[in-house]
Write a protein that holds these residues in place. Structure first.
Motif, PDB file in Angstrom:
ATOM      1  N   VAL A  77       6.398  21.465 -21.211  1.00 33.04           N
ATOM      2  CA  VAL A  77       6.205  22.207 -20.099  1.00 33.04           C
ATOM      3  C   VAL A  77       4.435  22.081 -19.838  1.00 33.04           C
ATOM      4  O   VAL A  77       3.881  22.380 -20.889  1.00 33.04           O
ATOM      5  CB  VAL A  77       6.766  23.750 -20.078  1.00 33.04           C
ATOM      6  N   GLY A  78       4.118  21.886 -18.604  1.00 28.89           N
ATOM      7  CA  GLY A  78       2.895  21.993 -18.397  1.00 28.89           C
ATOM      8  C   GLY A  78       2.505  22.801 -17.099  1.00 28.89           C
ATOM      9  O   GLY A  78       3.439  23.128 -16.310  1.00 28.89           O
ATOM     10  N   TRP A  79       1.300  23.236 -17.223  1.00 28.00           N
ATOM     11  CA  TRP A  79       0.396  23.897 -16.097  1.00 28.00           C
ATOM     12  C   TRP A  79      -0.467  22.986 -15.354  1.00 28.00           C
ATOM     13  O   TRP A  79      -1.223  22.308 -15.935  1.00 28.00           O
ATOM     14  CB  TRP A  79      -0.040  25.194 -16.387  1.00 28.00           C
ATOM     15  N   PHE A  80      -0.293  22.785 -14.066  1.00 27.50           N
ATOM     16  CA  PHE A  80      -1.507  22.157 -13.258  1.00 27.50           C
ATOM     17  C   PHE A  80      -1.850  23.089 -12.318  1.00 27.50           C
ATOM     18  O   PHE A  80      -1.107  24.266 -11.872  1.00 27.50           O
ATOM     19  CB  PHE A  80      -0.604  20.793 -12.537  1.00 27.50           C
ATOM     20  N   ARG A  81      -2.949  22.765 -11.722  1.00 33.64           N
ATOM     21  CA  ARG A  81      -3.436  23.481 -10.513  1.00 33.64           C
ATOM     22  C   ARG A  81      -3.941  22.611  -9.456  1.00 33.64           C
ATOM     23  O   ARG A  81      -4.506  21.317  -9.762  1.00 33.64           O
ATOM     24  CB  ARG A  81      -4.677  24.349 -11.156  1.00 33.64           C
ATOM     25  N   GLN A  82      -4.118  22.993  -8.347  1.00 30.15           N
ATOM     26  CA  GLN A  82      -4.550  22.492  -7.082  1.00 30.15           C
ATOM     27  C   GLN A  82      -5.507  23.222  -6.187  1.00 30.15           C
ATOM     28  O   GLN A  82      -4.835  24.070  -5.744  1.00 30.15           O
ATOM     29  CB  GLN A  82      -3.623  21.330  -6.376  1.00 30.15           C
ATOM     30  N   ALA A  83      -6.577  22.766  -6.060  1.00 27.22           N
ATOM     31  CA  ALA A  83      -7.614  23.763  -5.263  1.00 27.22           C
ATOM     32  C   ALA A  83      -7.556  23.061  -3.766  1.00 27.22           C
ATOM     33  O   ALA A  83      -7.515  21.864  -3.753  1.00 27.22           O
ATOM     34  CB  ALA A  83      -8.890  23.919  -5.549  1.00 27.22           C
ATOM     35  N   PRO A  84      -8.063  23.708  -2.666  1.00 23.87           N
ATOM     36  CA  PRO A  84      -7.726  23.085  -1.449  1.00 23.87           C
ATOM     37  C   PRO A  84      -8.752  21.870  -1.448  1.00 23.87           C
ATOM     38  O   PRO A  84     -10.112  21.985  -1.683  1.00 23.87           O
ATOM     39  CB  PRO A  84      -8.489  24.200  -0.494  1.00 23.87           C
TER      40      PRO A  84
END
Length: 124
Positions: A34-41
């Protein structure tokens, strides 16, 4: 099929903390990395952290090392992301991702299943 549901996002002041949760629909979640990713505008989705199925191996992006901690509760089919000392640049939509393997990868393509994301906003 695995359905993932993130929760715990919100608005927090810089220096504060949040804990995100990723709940899975399948009991075999214990056999998933399981991973966490993030995306900013305006930016690409980026790797944050990941944990293997046993919880014995983790990986963190340099930008979050020492501030974020990933953990896994297989009995509850849930992965947690504890985020401390939050910075303005941590503002993004955070996504949980899972793959039926025991290989940690930092690439989004390495994960078959994704949640819809939860917004984290850090204010000054």
């Amino acid at each position: 099929q695995v359905q993932l549901l993130e929760s715990g996002g919100g608005l927090v002041q810089a220096g504060g903390s949040l804990r995100l949760s990723c709940a899975a629909s399948r009991r075999t979640f214990s056999r998933y990395v399981v991973g966490w990713f993030r995306q900013a505008p305006g930016k690409e989705r980026e790797f944050v952290t990941a944990i293997n199925w046993s919880g014995g191996s983790t990986s963190y992006a340099d930008s979050v090392k020492g501030r974020f901690t990933i953990s896994k509760d297989n009995a509850k089919n849930t992965v947690f992301l504890q985020m401390n000392s939050l910075k303005l640049e941590d503002t993004a939509v955070y996504y949980c991702a899972a793959d039926p393997s025991d290989v940690i990868t930092t690439l989004p393509a390495g994960y078959d299943y994704w949640g819809r994301g939860t917004q984290v906003t850090v204010s000054s």
